[in-house]
Design a protein around this motif. Structure first.
Motif, PDB file in Angstrom:
ATOM      1  N   UNK A  64       0.851  -1.186   0.000  1.00 13.06           N
ATOM      2  CA  UNK A  64       0.000   0.000   0.000  1.00 13.06           C
ATOM      3  C   UNK A  64       0.886   1.234   0.000  1.00 13.06           C
ATOM      4  N   UNK A  65       0.717   2.088  -1.002  1.00 15.86           N
ATOM      5  CA  UNK A  65       1.427   3.362  -1.085  1.00 15.86           C
ATOM      6  C   UNK A  65       0.445   4.489  -0.763  1.00 15.86           C
ATOM      7  N   UNK A  66       0.826   5.368   0.165  1.00 14.49           N
ATOM      8  CA  UNK A  66      -0.047   6.470   0.556  1.00 14.49           C
ATOM      9  C   UNK A  66       0.731   7.778   0.507  1.00 14.49           C
ATOM     10  N   UNK A  67       0.084   8.820  -0.028  1.00 12.84           N
ATOM     11  CA  UNK A  67       0.669  10.159  -0.039  1.00 12.84           C
ATOM     12  C   UNK A  67      -0.447  11.165   0.211  1.00 12.84           C
ATOM     13  N   UNK A  68      -0.069  12.337   0.696  1.00 11.31           N
ATOM     14  CA  UNK A  68      -1.041  13.391   0.908  1.00 11.31           C
ATOM     15  C   UNK A  68      -1.064  14.356  -0.269  1.00 11.31           C
ATOM     16  N   UNK A  69      -2.227  14.853  -0.605  1.00  8.96           N
ATOM     17  CA  UNK A  69      -2.346  15.746  -1.758  1.00  8.96           C
ATOM     18  C   UNK A  69      -1.652  17.088  -1.521  1.00  8.96           C
ATOM     19  N   UNK A  70      -1.387  17.433  -0.257  1.00  8.24           N
ATOM     20  CA  UNK A  70      -0.723  18.697   0.064  1.00  8.24           C
ATOM     21  C   UNK A  70       0.694  18.485   0.580  1.00  8.24           C
ATOM     22  N   UNK A  71       1.279  17.359   0.216  1.00 10.32           N
ATOM     23  CA  UNK A  71       2.662  17.074   0.624  1.00 10.32           C
ATOM     24  C   UNK A  71       3.617  17.974  -0.157  1.00 10.32           C
ATOM     25  N   UNK A  72       4.302  18.872   0.555  1.00 10.61           N
ATOM     26  CA  UNK A  72       5.252  19.789  -0.079  1.00 10.61           C
ATOM     27  C   UNK A  72       6.691  19.319   0.073  1.00 10.61           C
ATOM     28  N   UNK A  87      -2.587  -7.037 -10.351  1.00 12.42           N
ATOM     29  CA  UNK A  87      -2.602  -5.615 -10.012  1.00 12.42           C
ATOM     30  C   UNK A  87      -3.208  -5.335  -8.639  1.00 12.42           C
ATOM     31  N   UNK A  88      -4.024  -6.236  -8.125  1.00  8.06           N
ATOM     32  CA  UNK A  88      -4.664  -5.971  -6.841  1.00  8.06           C
ATOM     33  C   UNK A  88      -3.717  -6.131  -5.658  1.00  8.06           C
ATOM     34  N   UNK A  89      -2.486  -6.564  -5.913  1.00 12.17           N
ATOM     35  CA  UNK A  89      -1.512  -6.682  -4.832  1.00 12.17           C
ATOM     36  C   UNK A  89      -0.830  -5.347  -4.524  1.00 12.17           C
ATOM     37  N   UNK A  90      -1.048  -4.363  -5.361  1.00 11.12           N
ATOM     38  CA  UNK A  90      -0.471  -3.028  -5.150  1.00 11.12           C
ATOM     39  C   UNK A  90      -1.603  -2.010  -5.189  1.00 11.12           C
ATOM     40  N   UNK A  91      -1.727  -1.236  -4.126  1.00  8.33           N
ATOM     41  CA  UNK A  91      -2.757  -0.200  -4.041  1.00  8.33           C
ATOM     42  C   UNK A  91      -2.079   1.119  -3.708  1.00  8.33           C
ATOM     43  N   UNK A  92      -2.468   2.193  -4.383  1.00 18.37           N
ATOM     44  CA  UNK A  92      -1.930   3.526  -4.116  1.00 18.37           C
ATOM     45  C   UNK A  92      -3.074   4.485  -3.869  1.00 18.37           C
ATOM     46  N   UNK A  93      -2.952   5.264  -2.798  1.00 17.38           N
ATOM     47  CA  UNK A  93      -3.997   6.206  -2.420  1.00 17.38           C
ATOM     48  C   UNK A  93      -3.395   7.580  -2.136  1.00 17.38           C
ATOM     49  N   UNK A  94      -4.028   8.618  -2.684  1.00 17.52           N
ATOM     50  CA  UNK A  94      -3.692  10.003  -2.378  1.00 17.52           C
ATOM     51  C   UNK A  94      -4.783  10.530  -1.443  1.00 17.52           C
ATOM     52  N   UNK A  95      -4.393  10.947  -0.249  1.00 12.96           N
ATOM     53  CA  UNK A  95      -5.360  11.405   0.744  1.00 12.96           C
ATOM     54  C   UNK A  95      -5.567  12.912   0.579  1.00 12.96           C
ATOM     55  N   UNK A  96      -6.758  13.350   0.242  1.00  8.30           N
ATOM     56  CA  UNK A  96      -7.019  14.780   0.029  1.00  8.30           C
ATOM     57  C   UNK A  96      -6.726  15.608   1.285  1.00  8.30           C
ATOM     58  N   UNK A 137      -7.113  10.869  10.999  1.00 11.52           N
ATOM     59  CA  UNK A 137      -8.393  10.173  10.814  1.00 11.52           C
ATOM     60  C   UNK A 137      -8.529   9.650   9.388  1.00 11.52           C
ATOM     61  N   UNK A 138      -8.125  10.472   8.412  1.00 12.69           N
ATOM     62  CA  UNK A 138      -8.184  10.043   7.015  1.00 12.69           C
ATOM     63  C   UNK A 138      -7.214   8.897   6.751  1.00 12.69           C
ATOM     64  N   UNK A 171      -6.141   3.063   5.849  1.00  9.84           N
ATOM     65  CA  UNK A 171      -5.518   1.814   6.286  1.00  9.84           C
ATOM     66  C   UNK A 171      -6.564   0.748   6.596  1.00  9.84           C
ATOM     67  N   UNK A 172      -7.643   1.158   7.254  1.00  8.66           N
ATOM     68  CA  UNK A 172      -8.668   0.192   7.638  1.00  8.66           C
ATOM     69  C   UNK A 172      -9.310  -0.457   6.408  1.00  8.66           C
ATOM     70  N   UNK A 173      -9.634   0.359   5.413  1.00 18.85           N
ATOM     71  CA  UNK A 173     -10.266  -0.184   4.205  1.00 18.85           C
ATOM     72  C   UNK A 173      -9.343  -1.187   3.515  1.00 18.85           C
ATOM     73  N   UNK A 174      -8.068  -0.847   3.449  1.00 20.66           N
ATOM     74  CA  UNK A 174      -7.109  -1.740   2.794  1.00 20.66           C
ATOM     75  C   UNK A 174      -6.942  -3.037   3.581  1.00 20.66           C
ATOM     76  N   UNK A 175      -6.822  -2.918   4.895  1.00 23.48           N
ATOM     77  CA  UNK A 175      -6.633  -4.107   5.726  1.00 23.48           C
ATOM     78  C   UNK A 175      -7.846  -5.034   5.668  1.00 23.48           C
ATOM     79  N   UNK A 176      -9.037  -4.457   5.665  1.00 17.94           N
ATOM     80  CA  UNK A 176     -10.249  -5.274   5.566  1.00 17.94           C
ATOM     81  C   UNK A 176     -10.229  -6.090   4.273  1.00 17.94           C
ATOM     82  N   UNK A 177      -9.662  -5.515   3.226  1.00 22.35           N
ATOM     83  CA  UNK A 177      -9.628  -6.196   1.933  1.00 22.35           C
ATOM     84  C   UNK A 177      -8.542  -7.272   1.877  1.00 22.35           C
TER      85      UNK A 177
END
Length: 214
Positions: free
Chosen positions: A144-152, A173-182, A195-196, A201-207
């Motif tokens: 799981x790759x996560x980044x913030x949309x306002x990461x400077x 492809x379902x073994x790699x998930x990438x999410x940008x958190x607004x 919280x976001x 993380x919770x949604x990904x772990x449930x899956x």
């Protein structure tokens, strides 16, 4: 990478104080520089890589350092002495916390830790090739790759490069998930950002957890 391997090995062999038995390490989460180290560990020690890998705001192009975070004095010291003190963490050692007397141990959490930037470290960092993520054991791991949309600090094209290369290596492809958190920035230190992050993380772990076979 070697330090992480030491910790994982210790937890698997000895566990933690008070635990009835050694622990099973099922996942690793690394943030920023720690994410790079975590991914290098997963590459170097594939036999120790846990089934869950979480890259939080990790930089891909390590040579692309954000020098605007450094002051003119920092850069002068780096040129002239080869290093500068970037951060101090903790509190100044005193006799009350055991750090102000010879041989005193005190409370380790209270003692100052220093983070130095050196030219030698920067050279190693600049030549570290993170494209090794193509060799991660993604046939038995989920990423799981996560980044913030306002990461400077770390541009979002870094996280998408991780996504691209990991997908080349993954059997599906379902073994790699990438999410940008607004609205999230690099350090994830605001309640709404945390919280976001928790929801993501919770949604990904449930899956993925049912598929890991714990």
């Amino acid at each position: 990478a070697d330090d992480i391997a030491h910790v994982v090995r210790h937890l698997r062999q000895r566990g933690i104080p008070g635990a009835a038995k050694p622990l099973r390490v099922i996942g690793l989460l690394g943030h920023s520089k720690g994410a790079s180290s975590m991914l290098l560990f997963a590459f170097k020690y594939t036999h120790m890589c846990p089934p869950l890998i979480i890259n939080l705001s990790g930089r891909f192009w390590l040579a692309r350092e954000i020098t605007m975070r450094w002051t003119d004095e920092n850069q002068r010291q780096l040129r002239e002495t080869g290093r500068f003190l970037w951060r101090r963490y903790g509190r100044k050692p005193t006799k009350s916390n055991g750090g102000g007397i010879e041989g005193g141990e005190g409370d380790a959490k209270q003692l100052v830790r220093e983070y130095w930037i050196s030219l030698d470290d920067m050279k190693v960092r600049a030549t570290t090739d993170m494209s090794v993520v193509q060799a991660l054991p993604l046939h038995r791991c989920f990423a799981l790759n996560i980044s913030g949309s306002r990461d400077q600090i770390v541009p979002d094209d870094d996280v998408w490069e991780y996504d691209r290369l990991m997908r080349l290596a993954a059997p599906s492809s379902d073994r790699v998930v990438t999410r940008i958190v607004p609205g999230a920035a690099h350090f994830w230190n605001k309640p709404r950002e945390l919280e976001a992050l928790e929801r993501t993380l919770r949604r990904w772990l449930v899956d993925v957890l049912p598929r890991v076979g714990l």
